[in-house]
Design a protein around this motif. Structure first.
Motif, PDB file in Angstrom:
ATOM      1  N   VAL A  48     -33.006 -58.698-118.880  1.00  9.99           N
ATOM      2  CA  VAL A  48     -31.995 -59.750-118.935  1.00  9.99           C
ATOM      3  C   VAL A  48     -32.413 -60.833-117.950  1.00  9.99           C
ATOM      4  O   VAL A  48     -32.497 -60.592-116.741  1.00  9.99           O
ATOM      5  CB  VAL A  48     -30.593 -59.213-118.592  1.00  9.99           C
ATOM      6  N   ALA A  49     -32.680 -62.019-118.477  1.00 13.49           N
ATOM      7  CA  ALA A  49     -33.184 -63.111-117.649  1.00 13.49           C
ATOM      8  C   ALA A  49     -32.114 -63.649-116.714  1.00 13.49           C
ATOM      9  O   ALA A  49     -30.916 -63.590-117.027  1.00 13.49           O
ATOM     10  CB  ALA A  49     -33.701 -64.239-118.539  1.00 13.49           C
ATOM     11  N   PRO A  50     -32.504 -64.183-115.557  1.00  9.51           N
ATOM     12  CA  PRO A  50     -31.538 -64.815-114.653  1.00  9.51           C
ATOM     13  C   PRO A  50     -30.981 -66.097-115.262  1.00  9.51           C
ATOM     14  O   PRO A  50     -31.500 -66.591-116.266  1.00  9.51           O
ATOM     15  CB  PRO A  50     -32.356 -65.097-113.392  1.00  9.51           C
ATOM     16  N   ALA A  51     -29.951 -66.627-114.651  1.00  7.94           N
ATOM     17  CA  ALA A  51     -29.288 -67.832-115.167  1.00  7.94           C
ATOM     18  C   ALA A  51     -29.881 -69.112-114.592  1.00  7.94           C
ATOM     19  O   ALA A  51     -29.279 -70.176-114.695  1.00  7.94           O
ATOM     20  CB  ALA A  51     -27.804 -67.766-114.857  1.00  7.94           C
ATOM     21  N   THR A  52     -31.057 -69.020-113.997  1.00  2.56           N
ATOM     22  CA  THR A  52     -31.699 -70.185-113.387  1.00  2.56           C
ATOM     23  C   THR A  52     -33.097 -70.385-113.963  1.00  2.56           C
ATOM     24  O   THR A  52     -33.690 -69.459-114.527  1.00  2.56           O
ATOM     25  CB  THR A  52     -31.818 -70.002-111.862  1.00  2.56           C
ATOM     26  N   ASP A  53     -33.617 -71.595-113.816  1.00  2.00           N
ATOM     27  CA  ASP A  53     -34.991 -71.878-114.225  1.00  2.00           C
ATOM     28  C   ASP A  53     -35.940 -71.254-113.219  1.00  2.00           C
ATOM     29  O   ASP A  53     -35.911 -71.602-112.037  1.00  2.00           O
ATOM     30  CB  ASP A  53     -35.228 -73.390-114.297  1.00  2.00           C
ATOM     31  N   ILE A  92     -43.251 -64.357-116.901  1.00  2.00           N
ATOM     32  CA  ILE A  92     -42.273 -64.795-117.904  1.00  2.00           C
ATOM     33  C   ILE A  92     -41.590 -66.064-117.411  1.00  2.00           C
ATOM     34  O   ILE A  92     -41.012 -66.090-116.316  1.00  2.00           O
ATOM     35  CB  ILE A  92     -41.226 -63.701-118.157  1.00  2.00           C
ATOM     36  N   LYS A  93     -41.674 -67.129-118.209  1.00  2.00           N
ATOM     37  CA  LYS A  93     -41.023 -68.388-117.861  1.00  2.00           C
ATOM     38  C   LYS A  93     -39.596 -68.377-118.402  1.00  2.00           C
ATOM     39  O   LYS A  93     -39.376 -68.234-119.597  1.00  2.00           O
ATOM     40  CB  LYS A  93     -41.789 -69.576-118.428  1.00  2.00           C
ATOM     41  N   VAL A  94     -38.644 -68.527-117.504  1.00  2.00           N
ATOM     42  CA  VAL A  94     -37.230 -68.551-117.880  1.00  2.00           C
ATOM     43  C   VAL A  94     -36.751 -70.003-117.847  1.00  2.00           C
ATOM     44  O   VAL A  94     -36.906 -70.695-116.827  1.00  2.00           O
ATOM     45  CB  VAL A  94     -36.382 -67.691-116.923  1.00  2.00           C
ATOM     46  N   GLY A  95     -36.192 -70.484-118.951  1.00  2.00           N
ATOM     47  CA  GLY A  95     -35.784 -71.885-119.036  1.00  2.00           C
ATOM     48  C   GLY A  95     -37.003 -72.785-118.945  1.00  2.00           C
ATOM     49  O   GLY A  95     -37.957 -72.637-119.705  1.00  2.00           O
ATOM     50  N   THR A  96     -36.978 -73.692-117.993  1.00  2.00           N
ATOM     51  CA  THR A  96     -38.124 -74.588-117.786  1.00  2.00           C
ATOM     52  C   THR A  96     -39.106 -74.046-116.753  1.00  2.00           C
ATOM     53  O   THR A  96     -40.046 -74.732-116.365  1.00  2.00           O
ATOM     54  CB  THR A  96     -37.641 -75.981-117.343  1.00  2.00           C
ATOM     55  N   GLY A  97     -38.872 -72.832-116.284  1.00  2.00           N
ATOM     56  CA  GLY A  97     -39.757 -72.236-115.298  1.00  2.00           C
ATOM     57  C   GLY A  97     -39.401 -72.659-113.889  1.00  2.00           C
ATOM     58  O   GLY A  97     -38.402 -73.351-113.649  1.00  2.00           O
ATOM     59  N   SER A  98     -40.217 -72.273-112.936  1.00  2.00           N
ATOM     60  CA  SER A  98     -39.978 -72.612-111.536  1.00  2.00           C
ATOM     61  C   SER A  98     -40.144 -74.101-111.312  1.00  2.00           C
ATOM     62  O   SER A  98     -41.058 -74.712-111.870  1.00  2.00           O
ATOM     63  CB  SER A  98     -40.944 -71.854-110.630  1.00  2.00           C
ATOM     64  N   PRO A  99     -39.267 -74.713-110.508  1.00  2.00           N
ATOM     65  CA  PRO A  99     -39.418 -76.140-110.203  1.00  2.00           C
ATOM     66  C   PRO A  99     -40.764 -76.419-109.548  1.00  2.00           C
ATOM     67  O   PRO A  99     -41.239 -75.629-108.742  1.00  2.00           O
ATOM     68  CB  PRO A  99     -38.262 -76.409-109.221  1.00  2.00           C
TER      69      PRO A  99
END
Length: 209
Positions: free
Chosen positions: A126-131, A161-168
């Motif tokens: 389950v992915a976090p809710a942040t990029d 694994i890239k979540v959303g747009t990935g790390s800033p």
């Protein structure tokens, strides 16, 4: 008790401790996913190394659930175990068949039998809710099913694994102004070029006057 009896008793105790240790870890332990370098090879040794890989998406939407599989191939290939962990506190792992949750990690609930030369452990993330870009760590042990630590071997793998747009992306010091002088420098270049080009004309006019 004579010396022979004492020696036999000591050998029995050592053998019992070894069997107990192997039996204790047969139901899985945490901290052997390779996330902090440790794997099942801390205890298991002597066997042929298997290959281990993750199967599943390398990108997820924020808060989404992804389906993954840790695949062990080769080695002794009789029974096997696994350790799985993720390096982001906002993500969570959900155990599938043959796995159980130990703290924030997953481990085998009992040695699982290979199908041919392959063993698969299915689970969810389950992915976090942040990029963010997180790492999934997994170690798989290929064992000879004798309930002892010899003749077995583990290998490990990692999946980003890239979540959303990935790390800033971290901003560079000075921002855009430091890259080639920025807009200010670009706009000032023609002025200085014109000024230098007009210098000879100014000198000629001054001489004529």
């Amino acid at each position: 008790m004579n010396s022979n009896s004492m020696r036999h008793a000591g050998v029995f105790v050592i053998a019992l401790l070894g069997a107990t240790s192997a039996f204790a870890t047969s139901t899985g332990i945490s901290g052997n996913s390779g996330k902090d370098t440790a794997t099942c090879n801390t205890c298991h040794k002597g066997g042929e190394a298997p290959t281990v890989e993750f199967e599943g998406p390398s990108t997820l939407e924020k808060g989404a659930t992804g389906q993954y599989t840790l695949i062990i191939r080769g080695g002794a290939a009789k029974t096997g175990g696994a350790g799985i962990a993720v390096d982001d506190a906002g993500a969570s792992l959900v155990a599938g068949t043959g796995l159980k949750k130990l703290g924030t990690e997953l481990s085998h609930s009992a040695p699982q039998a290979f199908t041919g030369t392959e063993l698969r452990f299915n689970f969810s993330l389950v992915a976090p809710a942040t990029d963010v870009t997180l790492n999934l760590f997994g170690a798989g042990n290929s064992a000879n099913a004798d309930q002892k630590s010899d003749g077995d071997r583990a290998a490990s793998t990692k999946l980003s694994i890239k979540v959303g747009t990935g790390s800033p992306v971290a901003e560079q010091p000075g921002g855009d102004e430091d890259e080639g002088g920025g807009c200010a420098a670009a706009s000032s270049a023609p002025f200085w070029a014109l000024a230098l080009a007009g210098l000879p004309l100014a000198v000629i006019r001054r001489r004529r006057s």
